[in-house]
Design a protein around this motif. Structure first.
Motif, PDB file in Angstrom:
ATOM      1  N   ASN A 159     -10.397  -6.752   2.393  1.00 17.11           N
ATOM      2  CA  ASN A 159     -10.081  -6.793   0.444  1.00 17.11           C
ATOM      3  C   ASN A 159      -9.888  -5.276   0.110  1.00 17.11           C
ATOM      4  OD1 ASN A 159      -9.497  -9.299   0.372  1.00 17.11           O
ATOM      5  ND2 ASN A 159     -11.703  -9.849   1.091  1.00 17.11           N
ATOM      6  N   ARG A 172      -4.387  -7.812  -5.384  1.00 17.62           N
ATOM      7  CA  ARG A 172      -3.979  -9.486  -6.088  1.00 17.62           C
ATOM      8  C   ARG A 172      -2.786  -9.499  -6.894  1.00 17.62           C
ATOM      9  NH1 ARG A 172      -7.939 -14.132  -7.555  1.00 17.62           N
ATOM     10  NH2 ARG A 172      -6.475 -15.169  -7.783  1.00 17.62           N
ATOM     11  N   ASN A 173      -2.409  -8.708  -6.825  1.00 20.96           N
ATOM     12  CA  ASN A 173      -1.248  -8.348  -8.262  1.00 20.96           C
ATOM     13  C   ASN A 173       0.122  -7.743  -7.290  1.00 20.96           C
ATOM     14  OD1 ASN A 173      -1.963  -5.974  -8.492  1.00 20.96           O
ATOM     15  ND2 ASN A 173      -1.705  -5.040 -10.536  1.00 20.96           N
TER      16      ASN A 173
END
Length: 136
Positions: free
Chosen positions: A109, A114-115
């Protein structure tokens, strides 16, 4: 929700017949965590699928007289993979699999956006993470 017995059972199966890895699901994307379990016992994989989800696929058997049919349970959902790893890591006994699970939980992570829009520094960190994972 996995209880302790199920988590330990799944850990044992992954230790013996499973893989914790990073793979590309599409050609032009970064690798993502995946858990696979291969077996000739479809009932085992169906049971596991009922408690941890995933997709069962069959493998082409080119020599039915020599080999049993074989199947693979694949868990691709990041949320599901991370949930399973968190639950089973205390029960994993194969050092490489335990290291890979811990490395994913600790680092994935931090290097994954995320994008999916990485600048040069973030792209370098992501690729170094992948390289480090495969060196384990």
């Amino acid at each position: 929700m996995l209880n302790e017995v199920e988590a330990a059972y799944i850990a044992g199966i992954i230790d013996g017949e499973g893989t914790i890895t990073l793979t590309r699901l599409h050609k032009n994307e970064y690798r993502r965590p995946v858990i696979t379990i291969a077996s000739t016992d479809i009932e085992l994989l169906t049971y596991l699928q009922s408690i941890i989800q995933g997709t069962i696929t069959s493998k082409k058997n080119y020599s039915p007289k020599l080999h049993k049919d074989s199947y693979t349970l694949t868990i691709k959902s990041k949320v599901t993979v991370f949930y399973i790893l968190e639950k089973i890591i205390p029960y994993l006994r194969v050092p490489m699999k335990k290291c890979r699970a811990g490395y994913l939980l600790k680092n994935y992570n931090q290097v994954t956006l995320r994008n999916g829009k990485y600048n040069d520094a973030l792209r370098k960190a992501k690729l170094e993470f992948e390289e480090g994972f495969f060196k384990l």
